[in-house]
Write an enzyme that holds these catalytic residues in place. Structure first.
Site, short mmCIF file in Angstrom:
data_model
loop_
_atom_site.label_atom_id
_atom_site.label_comp_id
_atom_site.label_asym_id
_atom_site.label_seq_id
_atom_site.Cartn_x
_atom_site.Cartn_y
_atom_site.Cartn_z
N HIS A 194 34.68 -21.75 81.68
CA HIS A 194 35.38 -20.67 81.19
C HIS A 194 34.29 -19.80 80.56
O HIS A 194 34.81 -18.45 80.53
CB HIS A 194 36.37 -21.28 80.19
CG HIS A 194 37.43 -22.04 81.01
ND1 HIS A 194 37.55 -23.21 81.36
CD2 HIS A 194 38.57 -21.21 81.62
CE1 HIS A 194 38.64 -23.57 81.86
NE2 HIS A 194 39.20 -22.49 82.15
N ARG A 301 45.47 -15.89 81.01
CA ARG A 301 45.24 -16.99 80.26
C ARG A 301 45.43 -16.92 78.84
O ARG A 301 44.65 -16.35 78.18
CB ARG A 301 43.52 -17.35 80.52
CG ARG A 301 43.18 -17.52 82.01
CD ARG A 301 41.71 -17.91 82.01
NE ARG A 301 41.04 -18.68 83.22
CZ ARG A 301 40.71 -17.94 84.31
NH1 ARG A 301 40.50 -16.71 84.13
NH2 ARG A 301 40.42 -18.75 85.33
N GLU A 436 46.26 -27.49 90.67
CA GLU A 436 44.81 -27.49 90.58
C GLU A 436 44.43 -29.08 90.13
O GLU A 436 43.04 -29.09 89.92
CB GLU A 436 44.46 -26.70 89.22
CG GLU A 436 45.54 -27.10 87.98
CD GLU A 436 45.08 -25.97 86.86
OE1 GLU A 436 43.95 -25.31 87.03
OE2 GLU A 436 45.73 -25.98 85.89
N ASN A 459 39.32 -23.43 90.55
CA ASN A 459 38.29 -23.77 89.86
C ASN A 459 38.39 -25.45 89.28
O ASN A 459 37.36 -26.04 89.36
CB ASN A 459 38.19 -23.07 88.47
CG ASN A 459 38.30 -21.53 88.79
OD1 ASN A 459 37.61 -21.12 89.77
ND2 ASN A 459 38.58 -20.76 87.98
N ASP A 460 39.62 -25.95 88.97
CA ASP A 460 39.80 -27.21 88.58
C ASP A 460 39.95 -28.09 89.83
O ASP A 460 39.62 -29.31 89.78
CB ASP A 460 41.14 -27.47 87.52
CG ASP A 460 40.41 -27.12 86.12
OD1 ASP A 460 39.70 -27.46 85.79
OD2 ASP A 460 41.17 -26.14 85.54
N ARG A 470 32.95 -28.79 86.09
CA ARG A 470 32.42 -27.52 86.32
C ARG A 470 31.70 -26.72 85.31
O ARG A 470 31.20 -25.61 85.47
CB ARG A 470 33.87 -26.90 86.30
CG ARG A 470 34.81 -26.68 85.20
CD ARG A 470 36.14 -26.27 85.43
NE ARG A 470 36.12 -24.93 85.32
CZ ARG A 470 37.39 -24.39 85.25
NH1 ARG A 470 38.73 -24.96 85.34
NH2 ARG A 470 37.59 -22.92 85.07
N CYS A 507 44.54 -18.26 92.21
CA CYS A 507 43.88 -17.66 91.19
C CYS A 507 42.72 -18.08 90.38
O CYS A 507 42.05 -17.73 89.57
CB CYS A 507 44.76 -17.73 89.98
SG CYS A 507 45.54 -19.12 89.25
#
Ligand code: PEP
Ligand code: MG
Length: 578
Positions: A194, A301, A436, A459-460, A470, A507
Site C-alpha cells: 500500500h 480506498r 481478491e 494485488n491481493d 506483497r 482495480c
C-alpha cells in the site's frame, strides 16, 4: 564515491536531487561510551535536542497542514506533554551521567522501559499511548543525529529532496503527500504494497526493495532515482548525470504528449469502448482524476480517511468526504470501497495486532463485521452521499457467503434507519464485491447472484494465490502477475461475470500496467481501474488494439505453463501491430 543499487520500480519517472534520510526507531541505535570529561557536553547535546523538538512541535501546532484530520492538533499537544514529562526530558540525562553512555543510547533505554510499563496497563486506550512515546523518541533521535528539521515543516528546503527510508507505512506516505519530495526509495516493500500504491498517487518516481539503501546513503548526497528501471545512482559522475538529465527531459516531453489523449475515447480499432476508471485515496485526488480523462472512479480506498488519527471519522465527516467526491464527479460513477483496514494498513485507534500473518487475519470485511457500529456508520455515510451522485458500494476481501449476508443485512439496517430518520439515499445503490481471495474467485456462485458488479483486486489475489506477502521485499521477486494460476483466476472471473451478465472491473495494479493491457483485453476485460497517472499509457495501447486479433494468442497463454514461454507469448501480444 559513486555507486548504484537495484530494487523494484514502483512509480515511473526520473528524479535528480539530494538524499533526505528518514529515521525510524526500529533501526539499530548505536551505543558508545563517553569519557567522564565529556559527559557535561553530552548532556548538553541531549538538552539541545529536547529544545529543538519542543520548538518543532510548537511550530507544527501553529501550522497544521490544510486537510489534516482535526485530531492532528490534539495529537501534537499530547506529544508536547510527553516530551516535557521528566521521564523523557530528565531521566535520560541521569542515565548519561550514571552509565557514561551516549545520549541516543540513554534515550533508547528509557523508551524501552516506558514501553514496557505502558504494555502492562489494563486500559487499552492508555496502553496504546506507547506509540506516541515512540514517535516523540523518534523525533528526539532525529534531532540528535543532526537531522533536526521535521518532514512536516521545511517545505522549501525539501524542494530537491529524495526521501530515503528503511521502511514507510501507508500512514507515513499520507503525510508525505503534502511534501514536495522529488522521489522516494525504501529498503523494504514490494511493488504492490500500500505504501507503493500511495507513492503512485504522489506521481513521483520511486524504487522499493533496495535492502541496504538507508544504511549506505548519507544525508545530503546527490542522487538519481530511475523509476523506470528500478535503479538508484548515488554521487553520479557528470557524464551519467548529463545522460539522466536528457532522459528526464524526454520523459517529461512524452508525458505531455500523452496528456493530449485526455479527451479521446478509449476505443479499440474494432470499435469497442473500454472503460478507464481511476483509483483514489482521498477527495483531493479528484483533480488528478479529471486531468487524466478517467470516466469515473473504480476504487475509492476509503480507509485512508481513517489513518493518522486517534479516533475514526464520524458519520458526518465521512458523509462530507464521500459527498464531495460524488458531487465533483457529477454523473460519473464513484465506487467507494468500504474500510479495508488491517495487515499493512493498521488503524492508530485499534490495538496493535500481534498476529503472525496479519494479511490472513482480521482485515477488511472481517474487521468491519467485527465492529458492526463502525461499519454501520460508514454504510450510513455512503448511503447518504449516494443521493448526491452515482455512488457504487464495494465490499473488500469477500471469502465466504456469510460475510456477504452479514454485510447486506447491515446495509439493509442502515437503509431502514435512514428511512425512519427521513434522510435521503439511493435505494438501489449498486453493491459489488472485490474478488481478491482465491476462494472467492474459485467459488463465484457464492456471491455472483447477489452482487451488481465484481472488481478483481489483483494485488491481493496474487499475494494470496502465490503465498507471497506483497509487502515483503525478500520475496518480491516471486510476486508474478504472469503466473498461470493468477492468469487463470483472472480470466475465469471475467468470464463468469460475463455469463452472469454483471460487469467485471479490475482495480489492482495490473490494470495500470500497459504491458498487460492487451492480455486483459484478450481475457474479456472491459473496465480497468488504475491510478490516474497510468491511464494515458493504457489508453494509448487500447487505441492500437483490435480485439478479435487477440484471441488466438490469449487462448494459448491460458494453456501455457512454462514461465519463459509464457513471457515470450505475452511479449508477442504487445509487439503485434504496434
Ligand atoms: C487489490 O488488492 O488489488 C486492491 C485493489 O486492493 P488494495 O490494493 O487496496 O488491497
Ligand atoms: Mg486488496
Amino acid at each position: 564515491m559513486s555507486f548504484s543499487m537495484h530494487g523494484i520500480a514502483v512509480a515511473q519517472g526520473i528524479a535528480i536531487g539530494r538524499a533526505r534520510l528518514f529515521l525510524q526507531t526500529s533501526l539499530e541505535i548505536t551505543h558508545y561510551a563517553i569519557a567522564p570529561q565529556h559527559l557535561g557536553a553530552e548532556i548538553q547535546r541531549f538538552d539541545q535536542a529536547v529544545d529543538l523538538v519542543r520548538t518543532e512541535l510548537q511550530e507544527l501546532e501553529q501550522h497544521v497542514p490544510a486537510g489534516a484530520p482535526p485530531e492532528f492538533a490534539a495529537f501534537l499537544q499530547l506529544h508536547l506533554m510527553i516530551l516535557n514529562d521528566e521521564t523523557l526530558s530528565q531521566v535520560p540525562r541521569s542515565l548519561i551521567e550514571q552509565q557514561g553512555c551516549n545520549a541516543e543510547w540513554a534515550l533508547k533505554q528509557q523508551m524501552d522501559l516506558l514501553i514496557e510499563q505502558f504494555e502492562q496497563i489494563e486500559d487499552s486506550y492508555l496502553r496504546e499511548r506507547k506509540e506516541d512515546v515512540t514517535q516523540v523518541v523518534e523525533r528526539l533521535l532525529k534531532a540528535l543525529i543532526g537531522q533536526p528539521r521535521t518532514l512536516m515543516s521545511d517545505k522549501k528546503a525539501d524542494a530537491d529532496s529524495i526521501l530515503v527510508a528503511h521502511d514507510l507505512s501507508p500512514a507515513d506516505m499520507l503525510l508525505f503527500k503534502q511534501q514536495p519530495f522529488q522521489a522516494f526509495i525504501t529498503d523494504m516493500g514490494g511493488a504492490t504494497s500500500h505504501t507503493a500504491i500511495l507513492a503512485r498517487s504522489l506521481g513521483i518516481p520511486s524504487v522499493v526493495a533496495l535492502h541496504h539503501a538507508w544504511a549506505m546513503i548519507r544525508e545530503g548526497e546527490p542522487m538519481i532515482v530511475d523509476g523506470m528501471n528500478g535503479v538508484i545512482i548515488v554521487n553520479p559522475d557528470p557524464l551519467v548525470l548529463a545522460e539522466y538529465r536528457l532522459r528526464q527531459e524526454q520523459w517529461t516531453l512524452e508525458r505531455q504528449k500523452l496528456k493530449r489523449l485526455r479527451t479521446t475515447r478509449a476505443t479499440t480499432l474494432d470499435g469497442t469502448l473500454i472503460e478507464l476508471l481511476a483509483n483514489i485515496e482521498s477527495p483531493d485526488d479528484v483533480d488528478a482524476v479529471k486531468k487524466s480523462g478517467a470516466t469515473g472512479i473504480g476504487l475509492y480506498r476509503s480507509e485512508f480517511l481513517f489513518m493518522n488519527r486517534r479516533d475514526p471519522p464520524g458519520e458526518e465527516e465521512q458523509f462530507n468526504a464521500y459527498r464531495r467526491v460524488a458531487e465533483a464527479m457529477r454523473h460519473q460513477v464513484v465506487t467507494i470501497r468500504t474500510l479495508d483496514i488491517g495487515a499493512d494498513k493498521p488503524l492508530d485507534s485499534t490495538p496493535k495486532v500481534n498476529a503472525l500473518n496479519p494479511a490472513l487475519g482480521l482485515r477488511a470485511i472481517r474487521y468491519c463485521l467485527s465492529q458492526p457500529r463502525l461499519f454501520l456508520t460508514q454504510l450510513r455515510a455512503i448511503l447518504r452521499a449516494s443521493s448526491f451522485g452515482r455512488i457504487h458500494l464495494l465490499l473488500p476481501m469477500l471469502s465466504n457467503g456469510v460475510e456477504l449476508n452479514q454485510a447486506l443485512a447491515l446495509l439493509e439496517q442502515a437503509k431502514t434507519e435512514l428511512r425512519q430518520e427521513g434522510l435521503p439515499y439511493h435505494e438501489d445503490l449498486p453493491v459489488g464485491g472485490m474478488i481478491e481471495v482465491p476462494a472467492a474467485a474459485l467459488a463465484l456462485p457464492l456471491f455472483i447472484d447477489r452482487l451488481d458488479f465484481l472488481s478483481i483486486g489483483t494485488n491481493d489475489l496474487i499475494q494470496y494465490t502465490l503465498a507471497i506477502d506483497r509487502t515483503d521485499d525478500t520475496v518480491a521477486h516471486l510476486y508474478d502477475p504472469l503466473h498461470p494460476a493468477v492468469l487463470n483466476l483472472v480470466s475465469q472471473t471475467i468470464r463468469s461475470g460475463q455469463k452472469a451478465h454483471i460487469p467485471v472491473a479490475l482495480c489492482g495494479e495490473m490494470a495500470g500496467d500497459p504491458e498487460l493491457t492487451r492480455l486483459l483485453l484478450g481475457f474479456g476485460l472491459r473496465q480497468f481501474s488504475m491510478h490516474p497517472a497510468y491511464l494515458p499509457d493504457v489508453k494509448q495501447i487500447i487505441l492500437k488494439t483490435s480485439l478479435p486479433d487477440l484471441q488466438p494468442l490469449t487462448r494459448k497463454i491460458l494453456t501455457t505453463y512454462d514461465a519463459d514461454r509464457l513471457k515470450e507469448l505475452a511479449q508477442r501480444l504487445n509487439q503485434w501491430a504496434c
